[in-house]
Design a protein around this motif. Sequence first.
Motif, short mmCIF file in Angstrom:
data_model
loop_
_atom_site.label_atom_id
_atom_site.label_comp_id
_atom_site.label_asym_id
_atom_site.label_seq_id
_atom_site.Cartn_x
_atom_site.Cartn_y
_atom_site.Cartn_z
N UNK A 105 52.64 51.89 34.83
CA UNK A 105 53.30 53.85 34.71
C UNK A 105 53.48 54.11 36.03
N UNK A 106 53.91 55.44 36.00
CA UNK A 106 54.83 55.66 37.06
C UNK A 106 54.01 56.87 36.92
N UNK A 107 53.20 57.29 37.92
CA UNK A 107 52.62 58.16 37.89
C UNK A 107 54.09 59.32 39.11
N UNK A 108 53.18 60.62 38.72
CA UNK A 108 54.10 61.72 39.75
C UNK A 108 53.77 61.20 41.30
N UNK A 109 53.03 61.50 41.16
CA UNK A 109 52.23 61.17 42.95
C UNK A 109 51.96 60.26 43.40
N UNK A 110 52.31 58.72 42.91
CA UNK A 110 52.13 57.82 42.89
C UNK A 110 51.22 56.82 42.87
N UNK A 111 50.93 55.22 43.14
CA UNK A 111 49.78 54.68 42.42
C UNK A 111 48.32 55.09 44.06
N UNK A 112 47.46 54.67 42.87
CA UNK A 112 46.62 54.83 43.73
C UNK A 112 45.05 53.64 43.53
N UNK A 113 44.80 52.80 43.66
CA UNK A 113 44.07 51.48 43.17
C UNK A 113 42.70 51.69 44.06
N UNK A 114 41.49 51.13 43.01
CA UNK A 114 40.39 50.98 43.69
C UNK A 114 39.96 50.05 43.04
N UNK A 115 39.27 48.97 43.96
CA UNK A 115 39.16 47.63 43.60
C UNK A 115 37.28 47.43 43.65
N UNK A 116 36.49 46.30 43.12
CA UNK A 116 35.64 46.60 43.59
C UNK A 116 35.38 44.87 42.50
N UNK A 117 33.55 44.38 42.93
CA UNK A 117 33.23 43.04 42.11
C UNK A 117 32.75 43.38 41.08
N UNK A 118 33.34 43.03 39.56
CA UNK A 118 32.17 43.43 38.74
C UNK A 118 31.05 43.45 38.58
N UNK A 119 30.42 44.20 37.89
CA UNK A 119 28.56 44.30 37.72
C UNK A 119 27.73 42.89 37.95
N UNK A 120 28.14 41.78 37.12
CA UNK A 120 27.56 40.89 36.60
C UNK A 120 27.44 40.30 38.01
N UNK A 121 28.14 39.78 39.04
CA UNK A 121 28.30 39.22 40.16
C UNK A 121 27.85 40.33 41.28
N UNK A 122 27.88 41.60 40.84
CA UNK A 122 28.53 42.10 42.02
C UNK A 122 27.10 42.33 43.50
N UNK A 123 26.03 41.92 43.38
CA UNK A 123 25.02 41.61 44.62
C UNK A 123 24.70 40.10 44.26
N UNK A 124 26.05 39.03 44.03
CA UNK A 124 25.67 37.65 44.87
C UNK A 124 25.91 36.71 45.94
N UNK A 125 25.76 36.25 46.38
CA UNK A 125 24.99 35.81 47.70
C UNK A 125 26.16 34.96 48.27
#
Length: 785
Positions: free
Chosen positions: A503-523
């Motif tokens: 896609x090409x939004x008028x204001x440009x891209x903005x992405x947010x990154x995170x680890x998926x919930x199952x391993x968010x708290x891995x060691x």
Amino acid sequence: MSTLWLQSGGNYPVFSLHLRKKEELCSKMQNPWEALHRHKRSWVWNQFFVLEEYTGNEPLYVGKLHSDVDKGDGKVKYVLTGEGATSIFTIDENTGDIHATKRLDREAQAYYTLQAQAVDRFTNVPVEPRSEFVVKVQDINDNEPKFVDGPYLAGVPEMSPLGTMVVQVAATDADDPTYGNSARVVYSVIHGQPYFSVEPKTGVIRTALPNMDRETRDQYVLVIQAKDMVGQMGGLSGTTSVTVMLTDVNDNPPRFTHKSYQYTVLESLPVQSVVARIKAADADIGSNAEMDYRIVDGDGPGLFNITTDENTQEGIIILLKPLDFETKSGFSLKIEATNRNIDSNFLSLGPFSDTAFVKVTVEDVNEPPIFSTPLSRMVVSEDAKVGTSIGRLSAHDPDNINGAIRYSIDRNTDLERFFNVDASSGIISTAKVLDREANSVHNLTILAMESQDPSQIGKGIALITVLDINDNAPVFAIDYETLLCENAIPGQVIQTISAVDRDEPPSGHRFFFSLAAPIAGNLNFTLRDNKDNTASILTKRGGFKRREQPVYRLPVLILDSGNPALSSTNTLSVRVCECDSDGVALSCGAVAYTATGLSTGALLAILGCIITLLVMVLLIVTMRRRRKEPLILDEERDIRENIVRYDDEGGGEEDTEAFDMVTLRNLNIIRDPNVRRDVTPDTPTFFHYPSASRPPYKSLPDNVVFREFIWERLKDADVDPSAPPYDSLQTYAFEGNGSVAESLSSLESLSTDSDHNYDYLSNWGPRFKKLADLYGNSDGTSVFS
């Protein structure tokens, strides 16, 4: 002092020749050395003169030579040598008389040098020294003047003033210019007066009339005479021709032959086409007739232009803008033609320009519809439903405002048929679901057609831009290959990731990154969003071991900023590697475990078992190959290479002895499978299969009959023990039953179970007599019984 004298012939004077002592001559010499020498007496001569072109019958007497030594007793002999001696000039050796025996031409040779000597007749001893004398040929007027460079070609500008020099002619006369008037020439005009004159002495030709006009006469041929003897009576003359061309000057202004011109053009005439050609007449030629045309007035400003055709000097009127009969049906132009090269000497003959009016009439033609806007820009959302109206194009008939128009799309510009247009209203709507990522701009050609004349088609352009919606989730920018060293420390960045979104939004891209919930708290790992559309993967601990776990898979959740927001989970594979001190990976992946608890003897036993199994497999394969024996003996192998020829000709349908014709058509009667099919059996053996095991062929469809027939024959050949083990060709006579009238073949007609009556064949004439005899028996007997 002794004297030698000479008398010339004719009326010429007598010259006395004196012999002087050498002492007296030497005293007058300036060279003292010569005065010391004593010389014998020598002869001193004057010139002889001989008239050229002597026409008498007798030799021409030139003169008489005599020496004082000659006493008249005949002891002295005169001898003549030199140019022409004996051939032209002769001397009487006794008297010394000199004669010319040939006609002399002064123009060929003007004088002759001869040597004379008096010798003793008996002893040939010179009594006088040898001396030279000259015989000069006297000129007469025997050559006419000649123009070496003639005939002449000259030119003079027209309208030249009186006395203008044209050319100078020159004649030459071969006679002697130093003697008399034989070579003195004067010139005169024999033909060409009163237009030209010539100076008598110089030969210069000049104009004798002023203002001669080239347009009236452009060429004059003069005859010039050159006469010697200063033109007196009896002189000789020669003539030459002088062609005088009057060269052009710009003394004629251009003039239009008419003051008004009428032209008609169609309103469909393309731009830059020639509307008309107009020319002003100019009697001059060349550069003096060159003209420039221009439009000085008219009611079509900017609509027409006029240029000059350099070859014909015509004014070419060119159309600059489209014509429209409905807007204006006629134009009037004022055209001016002006000479390009004007001579200031003839301004009094001007003005050197002229004007004319040109009327252009426009004729009506049936024009195609015209769109109000040739290019229409429209937008449509990517999520527009099928049938959504996008915009409307409007066209009208320029010839008929109320004319009906039908619209359509040129499908060459919409191959996938994403859009439709309403034939009556021109409204464009969607026909399929649009995808901006596949095609963001659609360039459609809309056709407008007259209902009354479908051949008149106008074209318009619809440029449709598809607006983007957030319908694509972000994904990894590339396929990452992440390596983790076993000696990695906690908090170390092992990978930086980024994402892409179609896609090409008028204001440009903005992405947010995170680890998926199952391993968010891995060691083991954690993710840090860098807030610049990238994220970093960091270790939480150290001491990773390949033996414990060679690969870690991290699900990374990427969320965009669209409305509504879309996300995707992408798996990042992290491979644990053994690295050197600089962090360069040496080997990655799982570590092979070493078997423990097995002695060397056990390992050898296992290896021996494997080798034994391989040997047994090879033996089995070898035995199976050796067990394959040929189905026929070696001495029988040549059977397939022999060709048996039978010169046996059948007897046709009346031959009932060779085989049963009925069997060939009766498909339900099958031969014994134990009998060879590729050879003729000694005794025909028939075996009838039960009706339940094989259906009659006549009951099968046409496309199955042949397949079943061949399939049955193939099975019979496969189970035939007497069939050869090699490929063989078997031929079967089989006829299908696709005709509605069934078979007309005589093979089935002769079967005993046929109840068809063929008595009517006897009524068909002599051509069917044979068939009537075969099939038309009323008692039902068969020729094959």
